[in-house]
Motif scaffolding. Structure first.
Motif, PDB file in Angstrom:
ATOM      1  N   ILE A   1      61.449 -24.878 -49.521  1.00 22.43           N
ATOM      2  CA  ILE A   1      60.839 -25.519 -48.352  1.00 22.43           C
ATOM      3  C   ILE A   1      59.329 -25.569 -48.584  1.00 22.43           C
ATOM      4  CG2 ILE A   1      60.431 -25.346 -45.860  1.00 22.43           C
ATOM      5  CD1 ILE A   1      63.198 -23.930 -45.681  1.00 22.43           C
ATOM      6  N   ALA A   2      58.790 -26.794 -48.710  1.00 22.72           N
ATOM      7  CA  ALA A   2      57.357 -26.946 -49.009  1.00 22.72           C
ATOM      8  C   ALA A   2      56.529 -26.591 -47.785  1.00 22.72           C
ATOM      9  CB  ALA A   2      57.071 -28.370 -49.461  1.00 22.72           C
ATOM     10  N   LYS A   3      56.943 -27.094 -46.623  1.00 26.47           N
ATOM     11  CA  LYS A   3      56.165 -26.886 -45.398  1.00 26.47           C
ATOM     12  C   LYS A   3      57.003 -27.291 -44.195  1.00 26.47           C
ATOM     13  CE  LYS A   3      51.666 -27.817 -43.505  1.00 26.47           C
ATOM     14  NZ  LYS A   3      50.596 -27.522 -43.074  1.00 26.47           N
ATOM     15  N   THR A   4      56.737 -26.657 -43.062  1.00 26.80           N
ATOM     16  CA  THR A   4      57.374 -27.098 -41.823  1.00 26.80           C
ATOM     17  C   THR A   4      56.302 -27.695 -40.904  1.00 26.80           C
ATOM     18  OG1 THR A   4      57.125 -24.947 -40.756  1.00 26.80           O
ATOM     19  CG2 THR A   4      59.185 -25.317 -41.933  1.00 26.80           C
ATOM     20  N   TYR A   5      56.693 -28.713 -40.162  1.00 26.58           N
ATOM     21  CA  TYR A   5      55.796 -29.367 -39.202  1.00 26.58           C
ATOM     22  C   TYR A   5      56.482 -29.393 -37.849  1.00 26.58           C
ATOM     23  CZ  TYR A   5      52.888 -31.324 -42.959  1.00 26.58           C
ATOM     24  OH  TYR A   5      52.043 -31.485 -44.030  1.00 26.58           O
ATOM     25  N   PRO A   6      55.725 -29.158 -36.763  1.00 23.50           N
ATOM     26  CA  PRO A   6      56.336 -29.318 -35.446  1.00 23.50           C
ATOM     27  C   PRO A   6      56.699 -30.784 -35.206  1.00 23.50           C
ATOM     28  CG  PRO A   6      54.000 -28.796 -35.238  1.00 23.50           C
ATOM     29  CD  PRO A   6      54.333 -28.719 -36.694  1.00 23.50           C
ATOM     30  N   PHE A   7      57.727 -30.992 -34.389  1.00 21.72           N
ATOM     31  CA  PHE A   7      58.279 -32.321 -34.122  1.00 21.72           C
ATOM     32  C   PHE A   7      57.189 -33.356 -33.788  1.00 21.72           C
ATOM     33  CE2 PHE A   7      60.548 -35.359 -31.331  1.00 21.72           C
ATOM     34  CZ  PHE A   7      61.564 -35.740 -32.190  1.00 21.72           C
ATOM     35  N   GLY A   8      56.191 -32.949 -32.998  1.00 20.85           N
ATOM     36  CA  GLY A   8      55.118 -33.863 -32.583  1.00 20.85           C
ATOM     37  C   GLY A   8      54.275 -34.370 -33.746  1.00 20.85           C
ATOM     38  N   GLN A   9      54.337 -33.675 -34.889  1.00 20.12           N
ATOM     39  CA  GLN A   9      53.536 -34.095 -36.054  1.00 20.12           C
ATOM     40  C   GLN A   9      54.409 -34.759 -37.118  1.00 20.12           C
ATOM     41  OE1 GLN A   9      51.097 -30.824 -37.462  1.00 20.12           O
ATOM     42  NE2 GLN A   9      50.618 -30.231 -35.364  1.00 20.12           N
ATOM     43  N   VAL A  10      55.389 -35.522 -36.667  1.00 17.13           N
ATOM     44  CA  VAL A  10      56.355 -36.104 -37.602  1.00 17.13           C
ATOM     45  C   VAL A  10      55.700 -37.087 -38.576  1.00 17.13           C
ATOM     46  CG1 VAL A  10      57.130 -37.952 -36.055  1.00 17.13           C
ATOM     47  CG2 VAL A  10      58.709 -37.012 -37.748  1.00 17.13           C
TER      48      VAL A  10
END
Ligand SMILES: [Zn+2]
Ligand SMILES: [Zn+2]
Length: 349
Positions: A320-329
Protein backbone atom coordinates in the motif's frame (compact mmCIF):
# COMPACT_ATOMS: atom_id res chain seq x y z
CA UNK A 1 -35.39 2.56 2.16
CA UNK A 2 -33.45 4.71 -0.30
CA UNK A 3 -30.56 6.77 1.04
CA UNK A 4 -28.37 9.46 -0.48
CA UNK A 5 -24.84 8.29 -1.08
CA UNK A 6 -21.64 9.92 -2.31
CA UNK A 7 -19.90 8.49 -5.34
CA UNK A 8 -16.36 9.42 -6.45
CA UNK A 9 -16.77 9.21 -10.23
CA UNK A 10 -14.45 9.98 -13.11
CA UNK A 11 -16.20 12.89 -14.87
CA UNK A 12 -13.53 13.90 -17.39
CA UNK A 13 -9.91 13.35 -18.38
CA UNK A 14 -7.87 13.43 -15.14
CA UNK A 15 -10.92 14.64 -13.29
CA UNK A 16 -12.72 12.92 -10.40
CA UNK A 17 -15.69 14.42 -8.61
CA UNK A 18 -17.95 13.43 -5.76
CA UNK A 19 -21.53 13.08 -6.97
CA UNK A 20 -24.68 12.47 -4.94
CA UNK A 21 -26.80 9.43 -5.88
CA UNK A 22 -29.96 7.83 -4.47
CA UNK A 23 -29.67 4.11 -3.71
CA UNK A 24 -32.47 1.78 -4.80
CA UNK A 25 -34.43 -0.11 -2.11
CA UNK A 26 -32.61 -3.24 -1.00
CA UNK A 27 -33.98 -6.43 -2.51
CA UNK A 28 -33.85 -9.92 -1.03
CA UNK A 29 -30.28 -11.20 -1.10
CA UNK A 30 -28.79 -7.71 -1.12
CA UNK A 31 -26.83 -5.76 1.46
CA UNK A 32 -25.91 -2.13 1.94
CA UNK A 33 -22.19 -2.01 2.69
CA UNK A 34 -20.46 0.97 4.24
CA UNK A 35 -17.21 1.23 2.26
CA UNK A 36 -14.16 1.66 4.52
CA UNK A 37 -11.43 1.18 1.91
CA UNK A 38 -11.36 1.14 -1.90
CA UNK A 39 -8.12 0.66 -3.85
CA UNK A 40 -7.39 2.23 -7.24
CA UNK A 41 -6.45 -0.53 -9.69
CA UNK A 42 -5.28 -0.23 -13.30
CA UNK A 43 -8.87 -0.11 -14.61
CA UNK A 44 -9.64 2.97 -12.50
CA UNK A 45 -6.31 4.59 -13.40
CA UNK A 46 -6.90 4.03 -17.12
CA UNK A 47 -10.43 5.47 -16.91
CA UNK A 48 -9.11 8.52 -15.02
CA UNK A 49 -6.15 9.16 -17.33
CA UNK A 50 -8.35 8.79 -20.42
CA UNK A 51 -6.25 5.88 -21.75
CA UNK A 52 -9.41 3.80 -21.70
CA UNK A 53 -12.45 5.51 -23.22
CA UNK A 54 -15.39 5.03 -20.86
CA UNK A 55 -18.88 6.51 -20.94
CA UNK A 56 -18.70 9.30 -18.34
CA UNK A 57 -19.37 9.64 -15.50
CA UNK A 58 -17.65 6.32 -14.79
CA UNK A 59 -17.86 4.87 -11.31
CA UNK A 60 -14.81 2.71 -10.63
CA UNK A 61 -13.76 0.81 -7.54
CA UNK A 62 -13.63 -2.99 -7.66
CA UNK A 63 -11.22 -3.51 -4.75
CA UNK A 64 -13.34 -2.81 -1.71
CA UNK A 65 -13.73 -3.67 1.97
CA UNK A 66 -16.21 -2.37 4.51
CA UNK A 67 -18.97 -3.45 6.82
CA UNK A 68 -22.61 -4.36 6.46
CA UNK A 69 -24.89 -1.38 7.19
CA UNK A 70 -28.23 -3.03 6.30
CA UNK A 71 -29.60 -6.26 4.88
CA UNK A 72 -32.36 -6.68 2.32
CA UNK A 73 -35.67 -8.35 3.28
CA UNK A 74 -35.44 -12.11 3.69
CA UNK A 75 -31.64 -12.18 3.80
CA UNK A 76 -30.24 -15.22 5.57
CA UNK A 77 -29.53 -13.81 9.04
CA UNK A 78 -27.72 -16.95 10.07
CA UNK A 79 -25.11 -16.09 7.43
CA UNK A 80 -24.93 -12.31 7.64
CA UNK A 81 -25.26 -9.67 10.32
CA UNK A 82 -25.32 -5.89 10.32
CA UNK A 83 -21.90 -4.61 11.42
CA UNK A 84 -20.00 -7.58 10.00
CA UNK A 85 -16.67 -6.74 8.34
CA UNK A 86 -16.39 -7.91 4.73
CA UNK A 87 -14.30 -7.86 1.56
CA UNK A 88 -16.51 -7.29 -1.50
CA UNK A 89 -16.24 -8.95 -4.90
CA UNK A 90 -17.44 -6.37 -7.44
CA UNK A 91 -16.31 -7.79 -10.76
CA UNK A 92 -19.26 -9.36 -12.52
CA UNK A 93 -19.91 -12.82 -13.91
CA UNK A 94 -23.38 -13.80 -15.11
CA UNK A 95 -23.41 -17.39 -13.84
CA UNK A 96 -25.32 -18.54 -16.94
CA UNK A 97 -23.00 -18.38 -19.97
CA UNK A 98 -20.93 -21.31 -21.28
CA UNK A 99 -17.81 -20.28 -19.34
CA UNK A 100 -19.64 -19.56 -16.09
CA UNK A 101 -21.39 -22.95 -16.37
CA UNK A 102 -18.05 -24.69 -16.86
CA UNK A 103 -16.38 -23.07 -13.86
CA UNK A 104 -14.46 -20.38 -15.78
CA UNK A 105 -16.36 -17.43 -14.31
CA UNK A 106 -13.33 -15.20 -15.01
CA UNK A 107 -14.03 -15.77 -18.72
CA UNK A 108 -17.70 -14.75 -18.51
CA UNK A 109 -18.81 -13.33 -21.86
CA UNK A 110 -21.01 -10.81 -20.03
CA UNK A 111 -18.34 -9.60 -17.58
CA UNK A 112 -18.47 -6.09 -19.07
CA UNK A 113 -22.28 -5.95 -18.83
CA UNK A 114 -22.79 -5.77 -15.08
CA UNK A 115 -26.44 -4.81 -14.50
CA UNK A 116 -26.70 -1.26 -13.13
CA UNK A 117 -29.28 -0.82 -10.34
CA UNK A 118 -31.63 2.13 -10.81
CA UNK A 119 -30.02 5.44 -9.81
CA UNK A 120 -26.50 4.02 -9.91
CA UNK A 121 -23.73 4.64 -12.47
CA UNK A 122 -22.02 2.18 -14.85
CA UNK A 123 -18.73 0.66 -13.69
CA UNK A 124 -17.72 -1.66 -10.88
CA UNK A 125 -19.12 0.97 -8.50
CA UNK A 126 -17.13 0.61 -5.29
CA UNK A 127 -15.84 4.18 -5.00
CA UNK A 128 -18.75 5.32 -2.82
CA UNK A 129 -19.41 5.80 0.86
CA UNK A 130 -22.13 3.12 0.66
CA UNK A 131 -22.76 0.44 -1.97
CA UNK A 132 -25.59 -1.99 -2.71
CA UNK A 133 -24.27 -5.51 -3.36
CA UNK A 134 -25.48 -9.08 -3.37
CA UNK A 135 -24.57 -10.99 -0.21
CA UNK A 136 -23.11 -13.78 -2.36
CA UNK A 137 -20.34 -11.29 -3.22
CA UNK A 138 -19.42 -10.68 0.42
CA UNK A 139 -16.49 -12.47 2.11
CA UNK A 140 -16.12 -12.07 5.89
CA UNK A 141 -12.86 -10.70 7.29
CA UNK A 142 -11.55 -10.84 10.89
CA UNK A 143 -10.79 -7.90 13.21
CA UNK A 144 -7.10 -8.67 12.76
CA UNK A 145 -7.21 -7.70 9.07
CA UNK A 146 -7.32 -3.98 8.25
CA UNK A 147 -9.90 -2.72 5.75
CA UNK A 148 -7.03 -1.35 3.64
CA UNK A 149 -5.39 -4.77 3.32
CA UNK A 150 -8.74 -6.49 2.84
CA UNK A 151 -9.51 -4.13 -0.06
CA UNK A 152 -6.59 -5.83 -1.84
CA UNK A 153 -8.31 -9.23 -1.88
CA UNK A 154 -9.13 -8.88 -5.59
CA UNK A 155 -5.54 -8.21 -6.83
CA UNK A 156 -4.32 -11.08 -4.66
CA UNK A 157 -7.09 -13.29 -6.09
CA UNK A 158 -5.91 -12.44 -9.64
CA UNK A 159 -2.48 -13.76 -8.70
CA UNK A 160 -3.92 -16.81 -6.91
CA UNK A 161 -5.54 -17.63 -10.25
CA UNK A 162 -2.24 -17.18 -12.11
CA UNK A 163 -0.21 -19.24 -9.61
CA UNK A 164 -2.81 -22.04 -9.63
CA UNK A 165 -2.57 -22.14 -13.44
CA UNK A 166 1.20 -22.67 -13.18
CA UNK A 167 0.65 -25.72 -10.94
CA UNK A 168 3.91 -25.12 -9.03
CA UNK A 169 5.50 -28.21 -7.47
CA UNK A 170 7.76 -28.35 -4.37
CA UNK A 171 11.33 -27.39 -5.14
CA UNK A 172 10.66 -25.93 -8.58
CA UNK A 173 12.41 -22.82 -9.85
CA UNK A 174 9.99 -19.96 -10.41
CA UNK A 175 11.00 -16.72 -12.14
CA UNK A 176 8.84 -13.66 -11.58
CA UNK A 177 9.48 -10.83 -14.05
CA UNK A 178 8.54 -7.42 -12.66
CA UNK A 179 8.32 -6.25 -9.06
CA UNK A 180 5.11 -4.21 -9.11
CA UNK A 181 2.22 -5.14 -6.83
CA UNK A 182 1.27 -8.11 -9.02
CA UNK A 183 4.87 -9.30 -9.25
CA UNK A 184 5.15 -9.14 -5.45
CA UNK A 185 1.92 -11.10 -5.04
CA UNK A 186 3.38 -13.78 -7.32
CA UNK A 187 6.59 -13.81 -5.27
CA UNK A 188 4.68 -14.30 -1.99
CA UNK A 189 2.33 -16.95 -3.40
CA UNK A 190 5.02 -18.93 -5.27
CA UNK A 191 7.18 -19.02 -2.14
CA UNK A 192 4.29 -20.45 -0.19
CA UNK A 193 3.84 -23.13 -2.85
CA UNK A 194 7.34 -24.41 -2.03
CA UNK A 195 9.31 -22.94 -4.92
CA UNK A 196 12.69 -21.25 -5.15
CA UNK A 197 11.71 -17.77 -6.34
CA UNK A 198 13.87 -15.62 -8.62
CA UNK A 199 12.67 -12.02 -9.04
CA UNK A 200 13.80 -10.02 -12.09
CA UNK A 201 13.35 -6.28 -11.51
CA UNK A 202 15.33 -3.20 -12.53
CA UNK A 203 14.58 -1.07 -9.45
CA UNK A 204 16.83 -1.69 -6.46
CA UNK A 205 14.26 -0.76 -3.79
CA UNK A 206 11.81 -3.21 -5.36
CA UNK A 207 14.40 -5.97 -5.49
CA UNK A 208 15.01 -5.42 -1.76
CA UNK A 209 11.28 -5.56 -1.05
CA UNK A 210 11.00 -8.73 -3.15
CA UNK A 211 13.70 -10.41 -1.06
CA UNK A 212 11.88 -9.32 2.09
CA UNK A 213 8.58 -10.75 0.82
CA UNK A 214 9.98 -14.17 -0.09
CA UNK A 215 12.15 -14.06 -3.22
CA UNK A 216 15.27 -16.20 -2.78
CA UNK A 217 17.24 -14.35 -5.44
CA UNK A 218 16.71 -10.95 -7.09
CA UNK A 219 18.38 -10.15 -10.41
CA UNK A 220 18.69 -6.83 -12.21
CA UNK A 221 17.84 -7.24 -15.91
CA UNK A 222 19.34 -3.81 -16.68
CA UNK A 223 22.81 -4.93 -15.61
CA UNK A 224 22.79 -8.61 -16.61
CA UNK A 225 21.04 -10.77 -19.21
CA UNK A 226 18.09 -12.19 -17.23
CA UNK A 227 17.80 -15.31 -19.45
CA UNK A 228 21.46 -16.13 -18.91
CA UNK A 229 21.18 -15.39 -15.19
CA UNK A 230 18.22 -17.76 -14.76
CA UNK A 231 19.94 -20.47 -16.83
CA UNK A 232 23.07 -20.17 -14.67
CA UNK A 233 21.02 -20.48 -11.52
CA UNK A 234 19.29 -23.61 -12.82
CA UNK A 235 22.22 -25.64 -14.20
CA UNK A 236 21.35 -24.49 -17.70
CA UNK A 237 17.74 -25.79 -17.56
CA UNK A 238 15.80 -22.56 -17.27
CA UNK A 239 12.95 -21.95 -14.82
CA UNK A 240 10.11 -24.43 -14.37
CA UNK A 241 7.66 -21.55 -14.23
CA UNK A 242 7.98 -17.99 -15.55
CA UNK A 243 5.43 -15.29 -14.75
CA UNK A 244 5.66 -12.15 -16.86
CA UNK A 245 3.91 -9.49 -14.80
CA UNK A 246 5.18 -6.64 -16.99
CA UNK A 247 3.44 -5.02 -19.96
CA UNK A 248 6.78 -4.70 -21.79
CA UNK A 249 6.56 -6.41 -25.19
CA UNK A 250 10.31 -7.03 -25.47
CA UNK A 251 10.21 -9.09 -22.27
CA UNK A 252 7.90 -11.77 -23.72
CA UNK A 253 10.49 -13.55 -25.94
CA UNK A 254 12.85 -13.50 -22.92
CA UNK A 255 10.16 -15.01 -20.71
CA UNK A 256 9.60 -17.82 -23.23
CA UNK A 257 13.34 -18.45 -23.50
CA UNK A 258 13.84 -18.31 -19.75
CA UNK A 259 11.35 -21.13 -19.34
CA UNK A 260 12.90 -24.63 -19.33
CA UNK A 261 11.69 -27.98 -20.68
CA UNK A 262 8.26 -29.00 -19.42
CA UNK A 263 8.02 -25.45 -18.08
CA UNK A 264 5.03 -23.12 -17.93
CA UNK A 265 5.18 -19.50 -19.07
CA UNK A 266 2.29 -17.42 -17.82
CA UNK A 267 1.65 -14.06 -19.48
CA UNK A 268 0.05 -12.38 -16.49
CA UNK A 269 -0.02 -8.74 -17.56
CA UNK A 270 -2.32 -7.36 -20.23
CA UNK A 271 -0.46 -5.74 -23.13
CA UNK A 272 -1.31 -2.23 -24.42
CA UNK A 273 -0.39 -1.93 -27.22
CA UNK A 274 -0.21 -5.62 -28.00
CA UNK A 275 3.13 -6.86 -29.34
CA UNK A 276 2.94 -10.21 -31.19
CA UNK A 277 6.02 -12.44 -30.91
CA UNK A 278 7.31 -15.29 -33.05
CA UNK A 279 7.13 -18.74 -31.48
CA UNK A 280 8.99 -21.72 -32.88
CA UNK A 281 6.66 -24.75 -33.25
CA UNK A 282 9.72 -26.99 -33.29
CA UNK A 283 10.77 -25.55 -29.92
CA UNK A 284 7.28 -26.28 -28.55
CA UNK A 285 7.51 -29.85 -29.86
CA UNK A 286 10.96 -30.32 -28.42
CA UNK A 287 10.48 -28.81 -24.99
CA UNK A 288 6.79 -29.36 -24.17
CA UNK A 289 6.75 -25.83 -22.79
CA UNK A 290 3.31 -24.47 -22.01
CA UNK A 291 2.71 -20.87 -23.07
CA UNK A 292 -0.43 -19.48 -21.53
CA UNK A 293 -1.94 -16.49 -19.76
CA UNK A 294 -4.04 -15.54 -16.77
CA UNK A 295 -6.89 -13.07 -16.47
CA UNK A 296 -9.03 -12.12 -13.49
CA UNK A 297 -10.04 -14.38 -10.62
CA UNK A 298 -12.93 -16.81 -10.30
CA UNK A 299 -15.05 -16.79 -7.12
CA UNK A 300 -12.95 -19.72 -5.93
CA UNK A 301 -9.74 -17.68 -6.32
CA UNK A 302 -11.38 -14.77 -4.49
CA UNK A 303 -12.36 -17.10 -1.64
CA UNK A 304 -8.79 -18.43 -1.44
CA UNK A 305 -7.32 -14.90 -1.38
CA UNK A 306 -9.81 -14.03 1.37
CA UNK A 307 -8.60 -17.05 3.38
CA UNK A 308 -4.90 -16.20 2.85
CA UNK A 309 -5.45 -12.63 4.08
CA UNK A 310 -7.85 -13.53 6.89
CA UNK A 311 -5.47 -16.17 8.27
CA UNK A 312 -2.48 -13.82 7.97
CA UNK A 313 -0.66 -16.20 5.58
CA UNK A 314 -0.18 -13.29 3.17
CA UNK A 315 0.18 -9.67 4.27
CA UNK A 316 -0.41 -6.77 1.88
CA UNK A 317 0.58 -3.79 4.07
CA UNK A 318 3.95 -3.27 2.29
CA UNK A 319 2.14 -2.97 -1.05
CA UNK A 320 0.00 0.00 0.00
CA UNK A 321 1.73 3.18 -1.23
CA UNK A 322 -0.58 5.64 0.53
CA UNK A 323 -4.12 6.08 1.79
CA UNK A 324 -6.24 9.16 1.07
CA UNK A 325 -9.50 10.18 2.71
CA UNK A 326 -12.54 9.89 0.42
CA UNK A 327 -12.78 13.70 0.03
CA UNK A 328 -9.30 13.76 -1.55
CA UNK A 329 -10.11 11.27 -4.30
CA UNK A 330 -8.70 13.57 -7.02
CA UNK A 331 -5.28 13.55 -5.30
CA UNK A 332 -5.58 9.80 -4.78
CA UNK A 333 -6.15 9.23 -8.51
CA UNK A 334 -3.23 11.49 -9.44
CA UNK A 335 -0.93 9.64 -7.06
CA UNK A 336 -2.11 6.21 -8.29
CA UNK A 337 -1.29 7.17 -11.89
CA UNK A 338 2.38 7.98 -11.10
CA UNK A 339 4.52 5.24 -12.65
CA UNK A 340 5.94 2.72 -10.23
CA UNK A 341 3.37 3.33 -7.49
CA UNK A 342 2.06 0.45 -5.40
CA UNK A 343 -1.63 0.55 -4.48
CA UNK A 344 -3.25 3.81 -3.46
CA UNK A 345 -6.26 3.22 -1.21
CA UNK A 346 -9.15 5.63 -0.61
CA UNK A 347 -10.55 5.35 2.92
CA UNK A 348 -13.77 6.44 4.63
CA UNK A 349 -13.52 9.74 6.49
ZN1 LIG B 1 -8.05 -4.97 -9.55
ZN1 LIG C 1 -21.09 -15.75 -17.61
Amino acid sequence: MAITIQAAAVTGVRQAEILKLETPDLRAGEALVRVRAAALCTLEQRAFSGKMKMPLPFLGGHEVAGDIAALGPGTNEKLWQVGERVAVRLLYSCGECYYCRTGHTNMCVHSQHKPVREGMLPGPGGLCDFIVVQTKDLYPIPESLSYEEASLTEPLACCVHSVERADIQFGEDVAVIGGGIMGMNHVMLAKRRGARVILSETDEARRKLGLLLGADIAIDPSSEDPVKAVRELTDGRGADVVFNTTAIGAVVPQAIEMCGRAGRMIQYSSMHPDVPVEVSPHMLHNTEKTLTGSISPTERDFFKANRLLSLGVIRMEKLIAKTYPFGQVQAAFEHACLPGTYRVVVTAE
